[in-house]
Design a protein around this motif. Sequence first.
Motif, mmCIF file in Angstrom:
data_model
loop_
_atom_site.group_PDB
_atom_site.id
_atom_site.type_symbol
_atom_site.label_atom_id
_atom_site.label_comp_id
_atom_site.label_asym_id
_atom_site.label_seq_id
_atom_site.Cartn_x
_atom_site.Cartn_y
_atom_site.Cartn_z
ATOM 1 N N VAL A 1 43.087 86.425 -15.483
ATOM 2 C CA VAL A 1 42.960 87.296 -16.656
ATOM 3 C C VAL A 1 42.223 88.567 -16.259
ATOM 4 N N LYS A 2 42.671 89.721 -16.791
ATOM 5 C CA LYS A 2 41.972 90.981 -16.498
ATOM 6 C C LYS A 2 40.641 90.999 -17.244
ATOM 7 N N PRO A 3 39.533 91.172 -16.533
ATOM 8 C CA PRO A 3 38.228 91.087 -17.191
ATOM 9 C C PRO A 3 37.634 92.449 -17.549
ATOM 10 N N SER A 4 36.729 92.418 -18.493
ATOM 11 C CA SER A 4 35.882 93.567 -18.803
ATOM 12 C C SER A 4 34.434 93.103 -18.812
ATOM 13 N N LEU A 5 33.535 94.034 -18.542
ATOM 14 C CA LEU A 5 32.105 93.732 -18.565
ATOM 15 C C LEU A 5 31.516 94.407 -19.795
ATOM 16 N N LEU A 6 30.979 93.622 -20.693
ATOM 17 C CA LEU A 6 30.419 94.155 -21.937
ATOM 18 C C LEU A 6 28.908 93.987 -21.939
ATOM 19 N N PHE A 7 28.234 95.017 -22.414
ATOM 20 C CA PHE A 7 26.777 94.996 -22.492
ATOM 21 C C PHE A 7 26.355 95.305 -23.926
ATOM 22 N N PHE A 8 25.469 94.469 -24.452
ATOM 23 C CA PHE A 8 24.997 94.622 -25.827
ATOM 24 C C PHE A 8 23.474 94.690 -25.854
ATOM 25 N N LYS A 9 22.963 95.285 -26.917
ATOM 26 C CA LYS A 9 21.542 95.161 -27.249
ATOM 27 C C LYS A 9 21.459 94.632 -28.671
ATOM 28 N N LYS A 10 20.923 93.440 -28.821
ATOM 29 C CA LYS A 10 20.809 92.843 -30.146
ATOM 30 C C LYS A 10 19.940 93.733 -31.030
ATOM 31 N N PHE A 11 20.328 93.850 -32.292
ATOM 32 C CA PHE A 11 19.548 94.672 -33.217
ATOM 33 C C PHE A 11 18.082 94.232 -33.222
ATOM 34 N N THR A 12 17.197 95.199 -33.278
ATOM 35 C CA THR A 12 15.810 94.874 -33.600
ATOM 36 C C THR A 12 15.762 94.488 -35.080
ATOM 37 N N GLU A 13 14.656 93.964 -35.535
ATOM 38 C CA GLU A 13 14.548 93.586 -36.953
ATOM 39 C C GLU A 13 14.770 94.802 -37.847
ATOM 40 N N GLU A 14 14.250 95.954 -37.425
ATOM 41 C CA GLU A 14 14.416 97.184 -38.224
ATOM 42 C C GLU A 14 15.882 97.618 -38.248
ATOM 43 N N GLU A 15 16.552 97.533 -37.088
ATOM 44 C CA GLU A 15 17.963 97.920 -37.018
ATOM 45 C C GLU A 15 18.826 96.982 -37.859
ATOM 46 N N GLN A 16 18.502 95.678 -37.840
ATOM 47 C CA GLN A 16 19.269 94.724 -38.641
ATOM 48 C C GLN A 16 19.117 95.021 -40.129
#
Length: 753
Positions: free
Chosen positions: A592-607
């Motif tokens: 399968v062709k892959p992708s690399l994904l990077f996330f930053k979980k919301f801080t409490e304020e961002e949520q």
Amino acid sequence: MEVQIKDNKIFTPLKDKWLVLKPEEEVRQNYIVRLVNSYGFELSQMAQEVQVNNSQRGQGRAMADIVIWKSEADKLAEKSPVIVVECKAEHITIHEEDYFQGYNYASWAGADFFVTTNEKETRIFKVVKGLIPKRLEEIVNIPNAKEIKSDKKIDELLKQTKAFTRDEFSKLLFKCHNIIRNNDKLSPEAAFDEISKILFIKIRYERANSEHQIFSEDAFKADKASYEKYKPKDGKDFYQFLFDQTKEDFKDDDLFEPTEILRIRENSFEAIVKELQIYNLSTTSDDVKGIAFEQFLGRTFRGELGQFFTPRTVVDFMVDILDPQEGEIICDPCCGSGGFLIKAFEYVRAKIEEEIQVAKDKIKEKYYIEAYDKLSEKDKAKVDDQVTDLFTKLNAELDINNPKSRLRVLSYDCIFGTDANPRMSRTAKMNMIMHGDGHGGVHHNDGLLNVNGIFENRFDIILTNPPFGARVEKTLKITEADKYTDQERIEKYRKRYGSAYDEALKQVNNNIGKPLLNLYDTGKMSTLTEVLFIERCLNLLRPGGRMGIVLPEGVLNNTNLQKVRDYVEGKAKIILITSIPQDVFIASGATVKPSLLFFKKFTEEEQKEYNSIVKETNKKVKAKHDSRLKEITEALAKKGKDALSSDDKKAFKAEQKTIETKIETEIKAQVKEKFNYQIPIAEVEKAGISTTGAKIDNDLEPLAEEFMQYRQENTLWNFNSDEYIYSEFDEILKRQKFIHSQNKYSEPEIFYN
């Protein structure tokens, strides 16, 4: 006459009496014993504490602990020696600073070989001449008394570099693997399991630092003879007894089932012990045995279990992007052979080592000042001793056996992983031990379920490559077998993690008999394992935590997974998407062709901000269409003579669906507009590995550098990493740690024995 030593005292022809020695002198005398008894050197061709340079500021007096010449005649003629040895006390972990200090001594003396030893660890380097800057090249051994007289033999030994050792060790592991396959007729995977068991036995034996030190054939036979004298009539064979002891020592690591045995003949076991006896696994450097073990894994498993190996170039890139810091807690819930965890461990360890080196440089700046040059040799020696003592104490930070050391905290408190495949969880543990440790947090467990310290809202960084394409069946339920029942360890974890651990246990305990999919919101949207692991990883992260995950490209563009993408966008910011060529994973058996994904979980304020925007937008957009939807609902509800015709009903329902779709689209568009941020997207053509696994250009490396600059300029996240300062309080070296929550440093503490 042989040199002899016992009870920390030495008797040699050089000293006609018993001596009680300082720790570093004891190591020196012990090594002299080894040089005489094992290598055949004469005491007359050796000397101790030889000054090998003219003292200069910033260097201290260069005193070589042991110097060895080709002959007594060369020594008396003050010719250049062949070997220079630098000795450290047994409790000191030797580090790069110590190597280069001794290496300079060897260079000034004109020697060919430089040895550094603390008895537990001995490393040998060749002195590279005629090149600037000075550099170290590790080799296998020094010449013995006969070989030292032969320039040809010396040249051969100088060519046996660390890379040579690494390749030889890898070949030797494969040779042991073949012994089992040929003698015991086991499959490649089963043969690997038996090699793992023997390696764990060897590691346990050599870590205990017994009188034999190396787990050799002779040591095995001697211990076996002693065991046989007292073995009960129905007692186990000695090699099985050794494995039982190893299982007991590693029982908290869940390495083996209690009933597991060695599944090979004793003669196979002995043959492998004999092959491996040239290496001491507690002293062979991590980068030799670690890379050798990886090479062995690659040759053994690429075909059958390639999905458990994330290509090294991808691992390096993902760790570089997330830039783990000291004190951050890292997890891979699908750790496979441990690639991400090992790289993260080594990445942070290198940062700690750099900081210790900076602290040492500050000490040199403090003590080796202009006034040092004017001191008498006696006073210079006092300053040198003081500097050496401070260096020794700083080295305690890099000793994994020191419970207060920074390396110990990294290894035991910051690295966690699980794998559902028992073979792979064992492999990850062995791989980590070979690379320097950090294995204690790795477990054989379903990555979707909590275990030990792996539970929700706990991790700063997640790095993972989950299984692709598989599905979690709707009929798969959580059972009593998933329940953690070891009360002794439950109490230990409760003490370690507090009330959060009791909450973590509820994930399984309160859901016995329920479908596993019910634990996850995305379980209603998809049964794909990669989808469930996206949610699992987000759950494991603390607010503001960072995540890098390898995913099939379909997760990004498959219309059936739009709800999954919406769900993720409501929990975290996407900080980078990198598309890589399929070639990279073809070498590991993936299609399968892959992708690399990077996330930053919301801080409490961002949520809170995101939820508020969604709520407000929902209200406004729905209000705009509310009256027409109400009319349609009322029309569709009419009964009897007022009821709509089937064609009218069909038309109203179609309009209703159109409006609902429009509402959903408008809400999404407005939320994205109000909660707006940039998402960098990159596509690389070459990622360091071809379809055959050959090394090629790697566009990921410059991309990582470019992203770091972008991340810093845009402050994508703030670090709360551990920060330390070292100061002398009343001539005692102490450590202070910066506490971010209180914005101050802790009280000074002693961190060494």
